[in-house]
Write a protein that holds these residues in place. Structure first.
Motif, mmCIF file in Angstrom:
data_model
loop_
_atom_site.group_PDB
_atom_site.id
_atom_site.type_symbol
_atom_site.label_atom_id
_atom_site.label_comp_id
_atom_site.label_asym_id
_atom_site.label_seq_id
_atom_site.Cartn_x
_atom_site.Cartn_y
_atom_site.Cartn_z
ATOM 1 N N SER A 77 38.052 40.442 51.919
ATOM 2 C CA SER A 77 36.624 40.330 51.627
ATOM 3 C C SER A 77 36.131 41.570 50.891
ATOM 4 O O SER A 77 35.355 41.467 49.948
ATOM 5 C CB SER A 77 35.811 40.085 52.900
ATOM 6 O OG SER A 77 36.029 41.122 53.818
ATOM 7 N N GLU A 78 36.616 42.735 51.297
ATOM 8 C CA GLU A 78 36.225 43.975 50.617
ATOM 9 C C GLU A 78 36.764 43.980 49.182
ATOM 10 O O GLU A 78 36.071 44.353 48.254
ATOM 11 C CB GLU A 78 36.777 45.175 51.388
ATOM 12 C CG GLU A 78 36.351 46.508 50.837
ATOM 13 C CD GLU A 78 36.888 47.648 51.676
ATOM 14 O OE1 GLU A 78 37.531 48.535 51.079
ATOM 15 O OE2 GLU A 78 36.670 47.637 52.897
ATOM 16 N N HIS A 79 37.997 43.536 49.012
ATOM 17 C CA HIS A 79 38.613 43.475 47.682
ATOM 18 C C HIS A 79 37.845 42.516 46.770
ATOM 19 O O HIS A 79 37.534 42.846 45.629
ATOM 20 C CB HIS A 79 40.067 43.032 47.813
ATOM 21 C CG HIS A 79 40.781 42.890 46.516
ATOM 22 N ND1 HIS A 79 41.093 43.974 45.710
ATOM 23 C CD2 HIS A 79 41.225 41.795 45.849
ATOM 24 C CE1 HIS A 79 41.699 43.559 44.622
ATOM 25 N NE2 HIS A 79 41.803 42.241 44.682
ATOM 26 N N LEU A 80 37.505 41.322 47.273
ATOM 27 C CA LEU A 80 36.778 40.344 46.474
ATOM 28 C C LEU A 80 35.371 40.837 46.134
ATOM 29 O O LEU A 80 34.877 40.616 45.029
ATOM 30 C CB LEU A 80 36.719 38.996 47.200
ATOM 31 C CG LEU A 80 38.072 38.313 47.394
ATOM 32 C CD1 LEU A 80 37.925 37.090 48.289
ATOM 33 C CD2 LEU A 80 38.694 37.935 46.069
ATOM 34 N N GLU A 81 34.737 41.506 47.071
ATOM 35 C CA GLU A 81 33.401 42.057 46.815
ATOM 36 C C GLU A 81 33.464 43.137 45.729
ATOM 37 O O GLU A 81 32.591 43.215 44.870
ATOM 38 C CB GLU A 81 32.802 42.624 48.098
ATOM 39 C CG GLU A 81 31.388 43.134 47.942
ATOM 40 C CD GLU A 81 30.402 42.073 47.467
ATOM 41 O OE1 GLU A 81 29.475 42.433 46.719
ATOM 42 O OE2 GLU A 81 30.557 40.885 47.819
ATOM 43 N N LYS A 82 34.524 43.943 45.749
ATOM 44 C CA LYS A 82 34.696 44.981 44.725
ATOM 45 C C LYS A 82 34.824 44.329 43.345
ATOM 46 O O LYS A 82 34.201 44.773 42.376
ATOM 47 C CB LYS A 82 35.943 45.801 45.039
ATOM 48 C CG LYS A 82 36.229 46.884 44.033
ATOM 49 C CD LYS A 82 37.513 47.620 44.366
ATOM 50 C CE LYS A 82 37.831 48.590 43.254
ATOM 51 N NZ LYS A 82 39.236 48.899 43.164
ATOM 52 N N ILE A 83 35.605 43.263 43.240
ATOM 53 C CA ILE A 83 35.759 42.558 41.961
ATOM 54 C C ILE A 83 34.419 42.005 41.508
ATOM 55 O O ILE A 83 34.041 42.128 40.349
ATOM 56 C CB ILE A 83 36.797 41.423 42.093
ATOM 57 C CG1 ILE A 83 38.176 42.025 42.295
ATOM 58 C CG2 ILE A 83 36.767 40.505 40.878
ATOM 59 C CD1 ILE A 83 39.240 41.016 42.681
ATOM 60 N N ARG A 84 33.663 41.408 42.446
ATOM 61 C CA ARG A 84 32.350 40.849 42.120
ATOM 62 C C ARG A 84 31.423 41.933 41.579
ATOM 63 O O ARG A 84 30.727 41.742 40.590
ATOM 64 C CB ARG A 84 31.759 40.212 43.381
ATOM 65 C CG ARG A 84 31.035 38.944 43.140
ATOM 66 C CD ARG A 84 30.547 38.290 44.425
ATOM 67 N NE ARG A 84 31.634 37.581 45.073
ATOM 68 C CZ ARG A 84 32.122 37.845 46.274
ATOM 69 N NH1 ARG A 84 31.620 38.797 47.005
ATOM 70 N NH2 ARG A 84 33.104 37.152 46.778
#
Length: 108
Positions: A77-84
């Motif tokens: 979730s942290e990784h996907l939020e960073k990409i977003r």
């Protein structure tokens, strides 16, 4: 699971409702293609009450299903939020005329 044709389900609806209550979902077909299910109230309520899983949780479950749990500490979730955030930053910092559509951007 063998699907029941619509005309048969219509003609024997009480039977198939009882079957759904005692044995589980009953598939309904039209032209040999499953198009619907009859499910019990209990199954319906369980499904509606089930918490919705995030993409990160579904990825984790998928990996666990295949025995890929070595990186349990990785927070998707942290990784996907960073990409977003990075994509939003790229979009916000381009001038409107230059931005165009996100799919028109060239790799830098």
């Amino acid at each position: 699971m063998n699907a029941v044709p619509i005309f048969e389900a219509k003609n024997r609806l009480p039977f198939f409702i009882h079957k759904a209550e005692t044995e589980g979902p009953v598939a309904i077909s039209r032209r040999n293609k499953e198009v619907a299910y009859i499910i019990s109230k209990e199954d319906y309520e369980k499904k509606m009450a089930a918490p919705k899983k995030s993409l990160a949780d579904r990825i984790h479950d998928s990996r666990a299903e295949y025995g890929l749990t070595d990186d349990d500490d990785f927070d998707f979730s942290e990784h996907l939020e960073k990409i977003r955030r990075e994509e939003w930053f790229r979009f916000e910092n381009r001038e409107r005329e230059e931005a165009g559509h996100i799919f028109d951007w060239e790799d830098e």
